[in-house]
Design a protein around this motif. Structure first.
Motif, PDB file in Angstrom:
ATOM      1  N   GLY A  32       0.732  -1.176  -0.048  1.00  0.00           N
ATOM      2  CA  GLY A  32       0.142  -0.055  -0.291  1.00  0.00           C
ATOM      3  C   GLY A  32       1.034   1.278  -0.049  1.00  0.00           C
ATOM      4  N   LYS A  33       1.930   1.010   0.197  1.00  0.00           N
ATOM      5  CA  LYS A  33       3.081   2.222   0.214  1.00  0.00           C
ATOM      6  C   LYS A  33       3.741   2.602  -1.372  1.00  0.00           C
ATOM      7  N   GLN A  34       3.861   3.614  -1.818  1.00  0.00           N
ATOM      8  CA  GLN A  34       4.593   3.975  -3.153  1.00  0.00           C
ATOM      9  C   GLN A  34       5.963   3.511  -2.885  1.00  0.00           C
ATOM     10  N   ALA A  35       6.557   2.561  -3.842  1.00  0.00           N
ATOM     11  CA  ALA A  35       7.840   2.142  -3.779  1.00  0.00           C
ATOM     12  C   ALA A  35       8.755   2.757  -4.706  1.00  0.00           C
ATOM     13  N   LYS A  36      10.137   2.842  -4.609  1.00  0.00           N
ATOM     14  CA  LYS A  36      11.070   3.438  -5.421  1.00  0.00           C
ATOM     15  C   LYS A  36      11.894   2.143  -5.832  1.00  0.00           C
ATOM     16  N   SER A  37      12.894   2.177  -6.730  1.00  0.00           N
ATOM     17  CA  SER A  37      13.741   1.165  -7.323  1.00  0.00           C
ATOM     18  C   SER A  37      14.340   0.349  -6.102  1.00  0.00           C
ATOM     19  N   SER A  38      14.988   1.571  -5.301  1.00  0.00           N
ATOM     20  CA  SER A  38      15.909   0.831  -4.326  1.00  0.00           C
ATOM     21  C   SER A  38      14.992   0.262  -3.029  1.00  0.00           C
ATOM     22  N   THR A  39      13.849   0.370  -2.974  1.00  0.00           N
ATOM     23  CA  THR A  39      13.084  -0.235  -2.018  1.00  0.00           C
ATOM     24  C   THR A  39      13.209  -1.782  -1.770  1.00  0.00           C
ATOM     25  N   ASP A  40      13.708  -2.277  -0.425  1.00  0.00           N
ATOM     26  CA  ASP A  40      13.725  -3.727  -0.079  1.00  0.00           C
ATOM     27  C   ASP A  40      12.475  -4.326  -0.241  1.00  0.00           C
ATOM     28  N   VAL A  41      12.470  -5.563  -0.954  1.00  0.00           N
ATOM     29  CA  VAL A  41      11.397  -6.415  -0.891  1.00  0.00           C
ATOM     30  C   VAL A  41      11.631  -7.625  -0.218  1.00  0.00           C
ATOM     31  N   LYS A  42      10.500  -8.333   0.515  1.00  0.00           N
ATOM     32  CA  LYS A  42      10.749  -9.427   1.378  1.00  0.00           C
ATOM     33  C   LYS A  42       9.654 -10.327   1.017  1.00  0.00           C
ATOM     34  N   VAL A  43       9.669 -11.633   1.472  1.00  0.00           N
ATOM     35  CA  VAL A  43       8.729 -12.603   1.249  1.00  0.00           C
ATOM     36  C   VAL A  43       7.557 -12.327   1.933  1.00  0.00           C
ATOM     37  N   GLY A  44       6.268 -12.344   1.400  1.00  0.00           N
ATOM     38  CA  GLY A  44       4.983 -11.900   2.069  1.00  0.00           C
ATOM     39  C   GLY A  44       4.548 -10.547   1.605  1.00  0.00           C
ATOM     40  N   ASP A  45       5.571  -9.850   1.109  1.00  0.00           N
ATOM     41  CA  ASP A  45       5.071  -8.579   0.621  1.00  0.00           C
ATOM     42  C   ASP A  45       4.031  -8.617  -0.452  1.00  0.00           C
ATOM     43  N   GLU A  46       2.997  -7.725  -0.567  1.00  0.00           N
ATOM     44  CA  GLU A  46       2.109  -7.568  -1.620  1.00  0.00           C
ATOM     45  C   GLU A  46       2.459  -6.141  -2.387  1.00  0.00           C
ATOM     46  N   MET A  47       2.388  -6.618  -3.934  1.00  0.00           N
ATOM     47  CA  MET A  47       2.939  -5.449  -4.675  1.00  0.00           C
ATOM     48  C   MET A  47       1.703  -5.006  -5.663  1.00  0.00           C
ATOM     49  N   THR A  48       1.645  -3.937  -5.938  1.00  0.00           N
ATOM     50  CA  THR A  48       0.637  -3.525  -7.384  1.00  0.00           C
ATOM     51  C   THR A  48       1.505  -2.781  -8.266  1.00  0.00           C
ATOM     52  N   ILE A  49       1.496  -3.304  -9.373  1.00  0.00           N
ATOM     53  CA  ILE A  49       2.228  -2.698 -10.364  1.00  0.00           C
ATOM     54  C   ILE A  49       1.124  -2.341 -11.675  1.00  0.00           C
ATOM     55  N   GLN A  50       1.320  -0.937 -11.987  1.00  0.00           N
ATOM     56  CA  GLN A  50       0.651  -0.215 -12.907  1.00  0.00           C
ATOM     57  C   GLN A  50       0.884  -0.220 -14.249  1.00  0.00           C
ATOM     58  N   PHE A  51       0.692  -1.026 -15.160  1.00  0.00           N
ATOM     59  CA  PHE A  51       1.216  -0.977 -16.577  1.00  0.00           C
ATOM     60  C   PHE A  51       0.407  -0.192 -17.453  1.00  0.00           C
ATOM     61  N   GLY A  52       0.571   0.073 -18.661  1.00  0.00           N
ATOM     62  CA  GLY A  52      -0.186   1.123 -19.156  1.00  0.00           C
ATOM     63  C   GLY A  52      -1.792   0.758 -19.142  1.00  0.00           C
TER      64      GLY A  52
END
Length: 88
Positions: A32-52
């Motif tokens: 739910g928080k905006q992420a930058k390329s340097s943000t660390d990801v870990k197992v269990g994280d939920e990600m939302t990606i907006q393509f075109g």
């Protein structure tokens, strides 16, 4: 692992430079928080990606430094895929 590297290794986005551009433009959110390329990801994280015209929601299941093409999809589970209608 950095977000841009995860996107490349998991083959969600083919090239790391493209993954960096997409995340730095604010099109990716982690838990739910905006992420930058340097943000660390870990197992269990939920990600939302907006393509075109598509929004992809996924959960990170596994993190590895390198993977083969057919094993890449084991790194995440797609929770929801939404197509966005474009109005012309």
């Amino acid at each position: 692992m950095r977000l841009d590297k995860f996107l490349k290794v998991s083959r969600i986005i083919k090239r790391r430079t493209i993954a960096k551009e997409v995340s730095d433009k604010g099109r990716i959110a982690i838990n739910g928080k905006q992420a930058k390329s340097s943000t660390d990801v870990k197992v269990g994280d939920e990600m939302t990606i907006q393509f075109g015209n598509k929004t992809l929601e996924l959960r990170i299941d596994k993190i590895v430094d390198t993977t083969k093409k057919d094993e890449a999809q084991e790194m995440y589970t797609i929770l929801k895929e939404t197509m966005v209608d474009t109005i012309e």
